[in-house]
Design a protein around this motif. Structure first.
Motif, mmCIF file in Angstrom:
data_model
loop_
_atom_site.group_PDB
_atom_site.id
_atom_site.type_symbol
_atom_site.label_atom_id
_atom_site.label_comp_id
_atom_site.label_asym_id
_atom_site.label_seq_id
_atom_site.Cartn_x
_atom_site.Cartn_y
_atom_site.Cartn_z
ATOM 1 N N ASN A 186 0.665 -1.314 -0.186
ATOM 2 C CA ASN A 186 0.019 -0.030 -0.028
ATOM 3 C C ASN A 186 0.847 1.256 0.096
ATOM 4 N N LYS A 187 0.736 2.136 -1.122
ATOM 5 C CA LYS A 187 1.557 3.294 -1.063
ATOM 6 C C LYS A 187 1.419 4.326 -0.142
ATOM 7 N N GLU A 188 0.132 4.332 0.426
ATOM 8 C CA GLU A 188 -0.184 5.279 1.153
ATOM 9 C C GLU A 188 0.457 5.096 2.734
ATOM 10 N N LYS A 189 0.477 3.612 2.918
ATOM 11 C CA LYS A 189 1.224 3.337 4.142
ATOM 12 C C LYS A 189 2.546 3.279 4.037
ATOM 13 N N PHE A 190 3.079 2.856 3.068
ATOM 14 C CA PHE A 190 4.501 2.756 2.771
ATOM 15 C C PHE A 190 4.904 3.264 1.803
ATOM 16 N N PRO A 191 5.149 4.690 1.526
ATOM 17 C CA PRO A 191 5.390 5.686 0.343
ATOM 18 C C PRO A 191 6.730 5.279 -0.241
ATOM 19 N N GLU A 192 7.682 4.905 0.885
ATOM 20 C CA GLU A 192 8.975 4.496 0.395
ATOM 21 C C GLU A 192 9.462 2.962 0.958
ATOM 22 N N PRO A 193 8.876 2.009 0.536
ATOM 23 C CA PRO A 193 8.996 0.574 1.182
ATOM 24 C C PRO A 193 10.467 0.311 0.569
ATOM 25 N N SER A 194 10.923 -0.597 1.673
ATOM 26 C CA SER A 194 12.190 -1.319 1.277
ATOM 27 C C SER A 194 11.595 -2.541 0.234
ATOM 28 N N LEU A 195 12.939 -3.052 -0.230
ATOM 29 C CA LEU A 195 12.822 -3.876 -1.468
ATOM 30 C C LEU A 195 13.507 -5.378 -1.375
ATOM 31 N N LEU A 196 12.978 -6.181 -1.633
ATOM 32 C CA LEU A 196 13.241 -7.676 -1.555
ATOM 33 C C LEU A 196 13.655 -8.011 -2.890
ATOM 34 N N TRP A 197 14.667 -8.688 -3.398
ATOM 35 C CA TRP A 197 14.942 -9.150 -4.414
ATOM 36 C C TRP A 197 15.003 -10.696 -4.243
ATOM 37 N N TRP A 198 13.947 -11.277 -5.092
ATOM 38 C CA TRP A 198 13.815 -13.078 -5.070
ATOM 39 C C TRP A 198 14.317 -13.346 -6.247
ATOM 40 N N LEU A 199 15.213 -14.584 -5.885
ATOM 41 C CA LEU A 199 15.953 -15.497 -7.037
ATOM 42 C C LEU A 199 15.498 -16.847 -6.729
ATOM 43 N N SER A 200 14.702 -17.164 -8.036
ATOM 44 C CA SER A 200 14.226 -18.441 -8.017
ATOM 45 C C SER A 200 15.107 -19.567 -8.765
ATOM 46 N N GLY A 201 14.772 -20.953 -8.387
ATOM 47 C CA GLY A 201 15.537 -22.028 -8.846
ATOM 48 C C GLY A 201 15.455 -22.613 -10.232
ATOM 49 N N LEU A 202 16.119 -23.745 -10.308
ATOM 50 C CA LEU A 202 16.159 -24.221 -11.804
ATOM 51 C C LEU A 202 14.720 -24.724 -12.158
ATOM 52 N N THR A 203 14.421 -24.455 -13.597
ATOM 53 C CA THR A 203 13.431 -24.738 -14.335
ATOM 54 C C THR A 203 12.168 -23.695 -13.848
ATOM 55 N N CYS A 204 12.412 -22.617 -12.969
ATOM 56 C CA CYS A 204 11.405 -21.629 -12.515
ATOM 57 C C CYS A 204 11.533 -20.415 -13.518
ATOM 58 N N ASN A 205 10.558 -19.600 -13.440
ATOM 59 C CA ASN A 205 10.571 -18.289 -13.916
ATOM 60 C C ASN A 205 10.082 -17.439 -12.846
ATOM 61 N N ASP A 206 9.690 -16.181 -13.152
ATOM 62 C CA ASP A 206 9.051 -15.185 -12.107
ATOM 63 C C ASP A 206 7.885 -15.470 -11.598
ATOM 64 N N ASP A 207 6.906 -16.323 -12.181
ATOM 65 C CA ASP A 207 5.909 -16.860 -11.518
ATOM 66 C C ASP A 207 5.923 -17.749 -10.311
ATOM 67 N N ASN A 208 6.764 -18.631 -10.086
ATOM 68 C CA ASN A 208 6.736 -19.640 -9.156
ATOM 69 C C ASN A 208 6.725 -18.923 -7.916
#
Length: 285
Positions: free
Chosen positions: A39-61
């Motif tokens: 929610n942008k109103e609650k968190f106008p400057e959020p922290s950011l997590l980068w998530w890296l997936s495994g073999l055979t995966c794409n960004d959907d998993n």
């Protein structure tokens, strides 16, 4: 003009899950990535997590299976999920699941035919980072996490960029790829025979010679994971961390396997670990 194309948009918990496509100049192909914004109103400057997936995966998993959006919305964490490799008919590939498309290993390939497109390290650290910062104004504190091959990526990217990431977590990571079948196969194909170059992409080797900021690391490993002893062996990293007095926590999770069932069970604790690490780092400054 932006080259980012919106593919999907879904309201979920107190935030929005997006999926985008953009044209990657570095990889010379279109790439997709997913992005969750709280929610942008609650968190106008959020922290950011980068998530890296495994073999055979794409960004959907991770987006579909981990259930991370609930905790991310509560904690004010934006999450970006890159794809695991370049993709397309013109991109080098293999019939093996652990090489080629879906198996980029988060490194910069130097050996043909892979070198032309397989530059996932630079893609994430430079190109996709610029997209995320410029298009979405996400410039807050950053964390990195991943699973299996993506756990390897999280450890390597985190340890190679200690000035950038506040903390690292991983599920069942390949911690010592220079010594296990998955990693050896990838490195021989992507990089060649020079073992000195291999060490640049191996968390155990990076830890041995590490002298940067001590980034807190949390690893969860299931004891029912069929890859645990052959491919993963997190305690190789524990041994080096103990010698260096490095802040590493490895938790063995009884009965848990290599699947997203394990990730969904503990992902909230990982996000809380990142937030706590940020608070601790801030209090020390």
């Amino acid at each position: 003009m932006s080259n980012v194309e919106l593919l999907e948009e879904h309201r979920v918990f107190d935030g929005v899950q997006y999926k985008y496509r953009h044209s990657s100049e570095l990889l010379d192909c279109p790439m997709t990535f997913s992005l969750f914004l709280p929610n942008k109103e609650k968190f106008p400057e959020p922290s950011l997590l980068w998530w890296l997936s495994g073999l055979t995966c794409n960004d959907d998993n991770f987006t579909h299976k981990a259930g991370a959006q609930r905790a991310a919305a509560r904690l004010g964490i934006a999450m970006v999920m890159p794809d695991t490799s370049p993709r397309g008919k013109e991109i080098a590939d293999s019939t093996d699941y652990d090489l080629g498309q879906g198996a980029g290993f988060y490194l910069n390939a130097t050996k043909e035919p892979w070198a032309a497109h397989y530059k996932m390290y630079d893609y994430i650290i430079e190109e996709l980072t610029a997209v995320v910062r410029n298009e979405f104004d996400l410039t807050g504190p950053e964390f990195i996490s991943g699973h299996s091959m993506g756990g390897h990526g999280a450890l390597v990217l985190g340890l190679r960029n200690p000035e950038r990431f506040q903390s690292i977590t991983a599920f069942a990571p390949i911690v010592n790829p220079t010594q296990v079948p998955w990693g050896i196969k990838a490195f021989e194909n992507y990089i060649g025979d020079d073992k000195k170059l291999w060490a640049e992409w191996d968390a155990v080797e990076l830890m041995k010679h590490y002298s940067g900021k001590e980034i807190p690391i949390l690893i969860d490993q299931g004891d029912a994971d069929p890859f645990y002893k052959k491919e993963l062996e997190p305690f190789k990293l524990v041994e080096v961390a103990q010698e260096k007095n490095y802040p590493l926590t490895v938790r063995m999770q009884s009965g848990h396997d290599h699947s997203y069932y394990t990730i969904s069970t503990f992902i909230e604790e990982h996000l809380e670990f990142h937030v706590n690490a940020l608070q601790n780092n801030t209090s020390k400054e």
